[in-house]
Design an enzyme around this catalytic site. Sequence first.
Site, PDB file in Angstrom:
ATOM      1  N   GLY A   1      52.866  45.361  61.031  1.00 17.99           N
ATOM      2  CA  GLY A   1      52.355  43.990  61.049  1.00 17.99           C
ATOM      3  C   GLY A   1      52.139  43.422  59.658  1.00 17.99           C
ATOM      4  O   GLY A   1      51.458  42.413  59.496  1.00 17.99           O
ATOM      5  N   LEU A   2      52.695  44.078  58.642  1.00 18.53           N
ATOM      6  CA  LEU A   2      52.512  43.614  57.261  1.00 18.53           C
ATOM      7  C   LEU A   2      53.814  43.032  56.713  1.00 18.53           C
ATOM      8  O   LEU A   2      53.957  42.819  55.521  1.00 18.53           O
ATOM      9  CB  LEU A   2      52.024  44.772  56.380  1.00 18.53           C
ATOM     10  CG  LEU A   2      50.713  45.381  56.867  1.00 18.53           C
ATOM     11  CD1 LEU A   2      50.351  46.598  56.037  1.00 18.53           C
ATOM     12  CD2 LEU A   2      49.590  44.355  56.823  1.00 18.53           C
ATOM     13  N   SER A   3      54.734  42.810  57.627  1.00 18.07           N
ATOM     14  CA  SER A   3      55.982  42.139  57.299  1.00 18.07           C
ATOM     15  C   SER A   3      56.856  42.864  56.282  1.00 18.07           C
ATOM     16  O   SER A   3      57.289  42.300  55.281  1.00 18.07           O
ATOM     17  CB  SER A   3      55.707  40.706  56.839  1.00 18.07           C
ATOM     18  OG  SER A   3      56.809  39.951  57.201  1.00 18.07           O
ATOM     19  N   SER A   4      57.148  44.110  56.607  1.00 18.09           N
ATOM     20  CA  SER A   4      58.134  44.824  55.806  1.00 18.09           C
ATOM     21  C   SER A   4      59.481  44.124  55.926  1.00 18.09           C
ATOM     22  O   SER A   4      60.300  44.165  55.000  1.00 18.09           O
ATOM     23  CB  SER A   4      58.246  46.276  56.272  1.00 18.09           C
ATOM     24  OG  SER A   4      58.703  46.324  57.596  1.00 18.09           O
TER      25      SER A   4
ATOM     26  N   ASP B   1      56.031  34.637  56.912  1.00 21.09           N
ATOM     27  CA  ASP B   1      56.177  35.919  56.218  1.00 21.09           C
ATOM     28  C   ASP B   1      56.947  35.765  54.911  1.00 21.09           C
ATOM     29  O   ASP B   1      56.532  36.262  53.860  1.00 21.09           O
ATOM     30  CB  ASP B   1      56.918  36.930  57.107  1.00 21.09           C
ATOM     31  CG  ASP B   1      56.256  37.105  58.455  1.00 21.09           C
ATOM     32  OD1 ASP B   1      55.081  36.734  58.586  1.00 21.09           O
ATOM     33  OD2 ASP B   1      56.915  37.616  59.376  1.00 21.09           O
TER      34      ASP B   1
ATOM     35  N   TYR C   1      57.865  38.108  71.530  1.00 23.28           N
ATOM     36  CA  TYR C   1      57.710  37.071  70.510  1.00 23.28           C
ATOM     37  C   TYR C   1      58.515  35.837  70.912  1.00 23.28           C
ATOM     38  O   TYR C   1      58.007  34.714  70.932  1.00 23.28           O
ATOM     39  CB  TYR C   1      58.201  37.609  69.161  1.00 23.28           C
ATOM     40  CG  TYR C   1      57.956  36.664  68.016  1.00 23.28           C
ATOM     41  CD1 TYR C   1      56.804  36.756  67.249  1.00 23.28           C
ATOM     42  CD2 TYR C   1      58.859  35.651  67.714  1.00 23.28           C
ATOM     43  CE1 TYR C   1      56.570  35.876  66.208  1.00 23.28           C
ATOM     44  CE2 TYR C   1      58.631  34.767  66.686  1.00 23.28           C
ATOM     45  CZ  TYR C   1      57.490  34.881  65.931  1.00 23.28           C
ATOM     46  OH  TYR C   1      57.259  34.002  64.903  1.00 23.28           O
TER      47      TYR C   1
HETATM   48  C1  GLA Z   1      55.385  37.306  62.812  1.00 26.81           C
HETATM   49  C2  GLA Z   1      56.451  36.279  62.459  1.00 26.81           C
HETATM   50  C3  GLA Z   1      55.832  35.087  61.732  1.00 26.81           C
HETATM   51  C4  GLA Z   1      54.649  34.528  62.507  1.00 26.81           C
HETATM   52  C5  GLA Z   1      53.696  35.644  62.921  1.00 26.81           C
HETATM   53  C6  GLA Z   1      52.603  35.166  63.837  1.00 26.81           C
HETATM   54  O1  GLA Z   1      54.854  37.863  61.656  1.00 26.81           O
HETATM   55  O2  GLA Z   1      57.447  36.860  61.664  1.00 26.81           O
HETATM   56  O3  GLA Z   1      56.809  34.099  61.515  1.00 26.81           O
HETATM   57  O4  GLA Z   1      55.081  33.780  63.617  1.00 26.81           O
HETATM   58  O5  GLA Z   1      54.378  36.697  63.577  1.00 26.81           O
HETATM   59  O6  GLA Z   1      51.810  34.221  63.225  1.00 26.81           O
END
Ligand code: GLA
Length: 360
Positions: free
Chosen positions: A107-110, A155, A204
């Site tokens: 959830g840290l956007s790797s 992100d 999602y």
């Molecule tokens: C993920 C998606 C983002 C955003 C978040 C929720 O990280 O990549 O674009 O939508 O979820 O806020």
Amino acid sequence: MNVASAYAPGRVELLGNHTDYNGGVVLAAAIDRGLTVAGSARDDDRIVLTSESLQRRLEVSLRELQPQVEERWANYGLGVVRELIDAGFPVRGFEAAVRGELPPGAGLSSSAAFEVATALFLLKLHGWTLDPLALAQLCQRAENEFVGVRSGLLDQATSVFGKADHVVYLDCRSLEVRTIPFPPGLALLIADPGKKHALVHGEYNARRRECFAAAEALGVPGLRDVSAVEFGKVGDRLEPLLRRRAAHIIGENDRVWRAADALAAGDAATFGSLMNASHESSRTNFENSTPELDRLVGIARTLPGALGSRLTGGGFGGATVTLAHAADAASIATELQAQFARATGETAKVFVCEIADGAA
Ligand code: GLA
């Protein structure tokens, strides 16, 4: 240049959950963990990508850029190559290794860090430049088109525009990016229960469709166009599921604006309570939390010095973020880990993260 290297940080979403693809507003920060993409040019048209943490290697021809099924991890990098080519940059063959300390699925956007670092690596390698917003948008398109997740700009923009000790405010409609100082004496803790959800992408994209359906039913271009006050009057027109989805997005936008004011005023207690409200809305309205995340948030809130806690990022897995007084951060980390282990028999990784500079 024949060799190049680029680093991009991961991010923590502080408020504004799933608002980005709804044209809304977000508060997030780049963190002190990220990914590096480093490598060299080749004389042929081959792309060789290796992942050190996954111990995987992929070799493809520039002429056969297709999303990979067996080597999905590579799609973030290949997607950036595709988008650069489509934007008119004649990418040459190259080899590159991705390495770093950003676990996928936490959830840290790797994924955004991988995309942004790949884009910067290729720009450097070829001696090209791209303005930061265009860079973030190109990486978002790579994720949308090549990886197939219809995510918003949060992100990639945070990874690009992050600033040490500052929170990034992003308006996904006007594309305004602002940084707000993070008040001194506070800390952010990440807790990752290490559970990945198998259907994340499907969930999602389903939420996205529901949000768009809610906006359509309300007769507006996007949920961004409905204020919290208006929603109080017209929300009943929606069927219950769409009403809950819309309530989350509209509530999140409202919380972001209130939190931005609170931050500017140095009011950490208000910021923390808005984070708590955000998680509650995720749990009940958006249904993107999990039992593990609820448990972590529930424990964190009882710990002395904690000001607020919520899931961060897409949800359906991933991690929580807790706002705390810096002086209590270490003891909160220890207690959170211990109490979570006692309650579930499982281990969560809990660490204090610093707010770091973005890639650009
Ligand atoms: C993920 C998606 C983002 C955003 C978040 C929720 O990280 O990549 O674009 O939508 O979820 O806020």
